[in-house]
Design an enzyme around this catalytic site. Structure first.
Site, PDB file in Angstrom:
ATOM      1  N   TYR A  42      -6.432  -8.978  11.351  1.00 25.13           N
ATOM      2  CA  TYR A  42      -5.104  -8.722  11.920  1.00 25.13           C
ATOM      3  C   TYR A  42      -4.999  -9.363  13.293  1.00 25.13           C
ATOM      4  CZ  TYR A  42      -4.054  -5.391   8.227  1.00 25.13           C
ATOM      5  OH  TYR A  42      -3.786  -4.816   7.003  1.00 25.13           O
TER       6      TYR A  42
ATOM      7  N   GLU B  57       0.848  -1.195   0.000  1.00 26.10           N
ATOM      8  CA  GLU B  57       0.000   0.000   0.000  1.00 26.10           C
ATOM      9  C   GLU B  57       0.885   1.247   0.000  1.00 26.10           C
ATOM     10  OE1 GLU B  57      -2.803   0.102   3.265  1.00 26.10           O
ATOM     11  OE2 GLU B  57      -3.845   1.827   2.392  1.00 26.10           O
TER      12      GLU B  57
ATOM     13  N   GLU C 267      -5.786  -9.263   3.757  1.00 24.43           N
ATOM     14  CA  GLU C 267      -4.999  -8.515   4.749  1.00 24.43           C
ATOM     15  C   GLU C 267      -4.934  -9.366   6.008  1.00 24.43           C
ATOM     16  OE1 GLU C 267      -5.772  -4.316   5.465  1.00 24.43           O
ATOM     17  OE2 GLU C 267      -6.334  -4.027   3.367  1.00 24.43           O
TER      18      GLU C 267
ATOM     19  N   ASN D  32     -12.321  -1.610  -0.835  1.00 26.21           N
ATOM     20  CA  ASN D  32     -11.552  -2.107   0.306  1.00 26.21           C
ATOM     21  C   ASN D  32     -12.265  -1.696   1.592  1.00 26.21           C
ATOM     22  OD1 ASN D  32      -8.917  -2.916   1.803  1.00 26.21           O
ATOM     23  ND2 ASN D  32      -9.282  -0.823   2.494  1.00 26.21           N
ATOM     24  N   GLU D  33     -12.527  -2.657   2.443  1.00 30.14           N
ATOM     25  CA  GLU D  33     -13.175  -2.372   3.732  1.00 30.14           C
ATOM     26  C   GLU D  33     -14.285  -1.329   3.541  1.00 30.14           C
ATOM     27  OE1 GLU D  33     -10.308  -1.671   6.877  1.00 30.14           O
ATOM     28  OE2 GLU D  33      -9.435  -3.661   6.599  1.00 30.14           O
TER      29      GLU D  33
ATOM     30  N   GLN E  43       2.317  -5.892   5.712  1.00 37.59           N
ATOM     31  CA  GLN E  43       2.485  -5.556   4.311  1.00 37.59           C
ATOM     32  C   GLN E  43       3.916  -5.881   3.902  1.00 37.59           C
ATOM     33  OE1 GLN E  43       1.152  -1.623   3.233  1.00 37.59           O
ATOM     34  NE2 GLN E  43      -0.802  -1.844   4.295  1.00 37.59           N
TER      35      GLN E  43
HETATM   36  O1  AHR Z   1      -2.881  -2.428   6.273  1.00 37.31           O
HETATM   37  C1  AHR Z   1      -3.239  -1.219   6.865  1.00 37.31           C
HETATM   38  C2  AHR Z   1      -4.719  -0.914   6.722  1.00 37.31           C
HETATM   39  O2  AHR Z   1      -5.466  -1.842   7.443  1.00 37.31           O
HETATM   40  C3  AHR Z   1      -5.293  -0.989   5.332  1.00 37.31           C
HETATM   41  O3  AHR Z   1      -5.110   0.174   4.612  1.00 37.31           O
HETATM   42  C4  AHR Z   1      -6.749  -1.184   5.590  1.00 37.31           C
HETATM   43  O4  AHR Z   1      -7.409  -1.899   4.593  1.00 37.31           O
HETATM   44  C5  AHR Z   1      -6.793  -1.846   6.948  1.00 37.31           C
HETATM   45  O5  AHR Z   1      -7.580  -1.115   7.793  1.00 37.31           O
END
Ligand code: AHR
Length: 556
Positions: free
Chosen positions: A306, A81, A361, A226-227, A410
């Site tokens: 995450y 990103e 992600e 995205n999201e 990332q």
């Molecule tokens: O990876 C960081 C962020 O986490 C990304 O931009 C987003 O999609 C998520 O909230």
């Protein structure tokens, strides 16, 4: 900097609720593993102490005669990103830089990524994607804009469409492009895809040629937003679904080479956790897809998850103890339950598993390094992250029939990175080494493996002591990965391979002095792989796992 705090808070709410509402415990993972791979010794699992188990040999059996689903190489995908030093400095230094580069792209980074056979890279975001306007980053006159999501810093747009596609061509990866649904239009996205993919002499194709690329590009994946439930526009599932239908219909790939074979896969926004709003989201999208008309379609549903334990991310990425080691690993195992939960919904509407679940992600999200820009998400990467990566990759492999893509967040200098750079210096992280060790599992066939995982206990946390997967590569060679989660005790493994007359075996392991050992620019090989001794006797393969280690062996 303009908006770092507001921006982080906005994102944080999604993850806060994701993490807190979704509390599958390590015991649910144990239960699943027990159901699938552990049979007899459940009583021991429950009643033996960690120290007695540490002495025991783990008997492990791989059934090479029953290959299962293909472990899609795309579960080893990456995410780059425009965030912090992920793209600028991490990939792009510009053609005039003293750092060795090819057309502005770092040579050291390219060769490191080639070695792990990166299958695809998702770009340009993340949250950044829903504010990205591709025309500002092509041609000789780049528009200088801002990056409001990530620190409000200047976005020079010197790394744009052509630079990204040059980069992935240099490393041999496929393109996963996320189009702007939040603040863009279907027309803008459609024109981007026409610019990228048409072979006919349209005005956009001529512009592409004038910018240096007459041939159409191949685009393997198209991310539609995205999201979108959060940073991508706070949409309801109903609103997003209407956008999905429009983008799916009009954003076309015209590349003649991608019409019958290698068709571009359209990935819809999916869940960000196990909370009710995300189960509703998955239900809504999948139910609509089941009854979809000819005029729209999708091939995958994304999932973001995450490992963070609590929000805002407070755990240190280096300088932590065994308590935080075990807490993070317990939390990361929630991935298994989350995939089960959303797969079950998908199974209801798509029993043939046509729609892939793409975990685009994932990874550990810790507190930013002291002194770093808080909007840049800079963190170190330790032996703990290597274990975490292996556990997640194994979860994806065990769900190979549905999970056919994943992108760790990332790739460089941001969150759980493969690579850290500082000016002309580059260091490979423990997570990088895990991805390299797993290369033989790319597109290999999953093999059933049974073993007694045992347990590792620290304080009030109990985790499976060992985890592992097996697979057979295209040449028929079996591979076995075993992770020893226990940071204090080694484990003896005795493996048998049904269907293989094992004559030779070799392996390598990744371990480190401490759970928080890291590689630095001054000491780049603190966490690195080394060969291990593997013995074969009477068809049984024996080897020892060091504490807190990731090991891959192959037999012939
Ligand atoms: O990876 C960081 C962020 O986490 C990304 O931009 C987003 O999609 C998520 O909230």
């Amino acid at each position: 900097m303009f908006f770092p705090i507001a921006s982080k808070l906005r994102i944080s709410m999604g993850f806060l609720s994701a993490v807190h509402a979704f509390t599958f415990s390590a015991w649910s993972f144990l239960a699943r593993v027990t159901k699938h791979v552990i049979i007899g010794p459940l009583a021991c699992l429950l009643f033996c102490t960690a120290s007695t188990l540490a002495q025991e040999k783990v008997q492990l059996s791989v059934d090479a005669s029953k290959p299962g689903a293909k472990i899609d190489r795309n579960i080893f995908g990456q995410f780059a990103e425009h965030l912090g030093k992920g793209v600028y400095e991490g990939i792009w230094v510009g053609a005039d830089s003293k750092i060795p580069n090819t057309r502005g792209i770092r040579n050291d980074v390219v060769s490191a990524l080639k070695a792990i056979k990166v299958p695809n890279i998702r770009w340009p975001g993340g949250c950044f994607a829903d504010e990205y306007h591709w025309r500002k980053a092509i041609g000789l006159q780049r528009q200088v804009t801002l990056n409001p999501n990530w620190g409000g810093v200047i976005e020079p747009n010197t790394f744009g469409t052509h630079e990204f596609l040059d980069f992935i061509e240099q490393i041999g990866a496929d393109a996963y492009i996320s189009v702007n649904v939040g603040s863009g239009t279907p027309q803008e996205a459609a024109e981007w895809l026409e610019y990228l993919t048409t072979s006919q002499q349209t005005t956009l194709a001529k512009e592409r040629a004038a910018n240096g690329h007459p041939a159409p590009y191949k685009i393997a994946y198209l991310g539609i937003g995205n999201e979108s439930w959060d940073c991508g526009g706070n949409m309801t599932p109903e609103y997003y679904l209407s956008q999905l239908k429009i983008y799916s219909r009009f954003v076309r790939n015209f590349n003649p080479a991608q019409q019958d074979k290698e068709q571009m896969l359209k990935i819809a926004v999916g869940p960000g956790g196990g909370e009710a709003r995300w189960t509703e989201w998955t239900e809504h999208i999948m139910k609509a897809w089941q009854n979809h008309q000819w005029s729209w379609d999708m091939n995958g549903l994304s999932m973001h998850n995450y490992t963070v334990v609590r929000w805002p991310p407070a755990f240190a990425s280096v300088g932590f103890d065994e308590t935080e080691y075990s807490q993070i690993l317990k939390s990361t195992l929630d991935m298994e339950g989350l995939i089960d939960k959303h797969s079950a919904i998908m199974d209801k509407y798509d029993p043939q598993k046509k729609i892939a679940l793409i975990v685009d992600e994932w990874g550990a999200w810790y507190a930013s390094l002291p002194g770093s820009h808080p909007g840049f998400l800079a963190q170190q990467n330790s032996m703990r992250d290597a274990i975490l990566a292996a556990l997640n990759l194994n979860i994806f492999a065990r769900h190979a029939d549905r999970v056919r893509g994943a992108n760790i967040a990332q790739m460089i200098n941001v969150l759980q990175a493969m690579i850290l750079t500082d000016k002309d210096k580059m260091v490979l992280t423990p997570t990088y080494h895990v991805f390299k060790m797993y290369v033989p599992f790319q597109d290999a066939s999953f093999l059933p493996v049974t073993f007694n995982a045992g347990s590792y206990t620290h304080g009030d946390i109990t985790l499976p002591r060992v985890d592992g997967i097996a697979a057979k590569d295209a040449a028929g060679k079996p591979w076995l990965e075993i992770t020893n989660v226990d940071p204090n005790n080694s484990v003896e493994i005795e493996a048998s391979f049904n269907g293989i007359n094992a004559k030779t075996a070799r392996g390598e392991t990744l371990t480190a002095p401490k759970v928080d050992s890291v590689n630095t620019f001054d000491a780049p090989n603190t966490v690195t792989t080394k060969p291990i001794s593997v013995k074969i006797e009477g068809g049984k393969v024996t080897f020892k796992l060091e504490p807190k280690s990731v090991t891959v062996i192959s037999v012939e």
